[in-house]
Design an enzyme around this catalytic site. Structure first.
Site, PDB file in Angstrom:
ATOM      1  N   ARG A  92       0.382   1.472  16.216  1.00  0.00           N
ATOM      2  CA  ARG A  92       0.656   0.045  16.464  1.00  0.00           C
ATOM      3  C   ARG A  92       0.457  -0.306  17.931  1.00  0.00           C
ATOM      4  NH1 ARG A  92       6.430  -0.675  14.143  1.00  0.00           N
ATOM      5  NH2 ARG A  92       6.529   1.368  15.097  1.00  0.00           N
ATOM      6  N   ASN A 105       3.905  -1.247  10.361  1.00  0.00           N
ATOM      7  CA  ASN A 105       3.959  -0.109   9.449  1.00  0.00           C
ATOM      8  C   ASN A 105       4.454  -0.583   8.093  1.00  0.00           C
ATOM      9  OD1 ASN A 105       3.174   1.757  11.388  1.00  0.00           O
ATOM     10  ND2 ASN A 105       5.255   2.379  11.882  1.00  0.00           N
TER      11      ASN A 105
END
Length: 89
Positions: A17, A35
């Protein structure tokens, strides 16, 4: 251009990320990344065609400890929803 992406592989717990946000910001791409409970990463990228494609290409490699097995990429029609790139939790 706006793309909705699902990334499979070893993509959680490896800085994916943060990697995506850093690259998106450097390319001027807006959107988000998060996620998923099933181990995938989901993202939406919005920007000019060249920058969005470059970000997709970078995400196919991912950060050094990631392994991207495959990516599902879908076109999105609605544009203009984002003012920045965020990591969602």
């Amino acid at each position: 251009m706006k793309k909705h992406i699902f990334i499979n592989g070893r993509v959680q717990g490896v800085g994916f990320r943060h990697f995506t946000r850093t690259n998106a910001e450097s390319l001027g791409v807006k959107g988000w990344v998060e996620n998923l409970p099933d181990g995938r990463v989901e993202a939406v990228f919005e920007g000019d065609e060249e920058s969005v494609q470059e970000l997709i290409d970078r995400c196919k490699e991912g950060p050094p400890s990631a392994y991207v097995k495959n990516m599902e990429i879908e076109d999105e029609k609605e544009k203009g929803a984002f003012s920045e790139f965020r990591v969602r939790f």
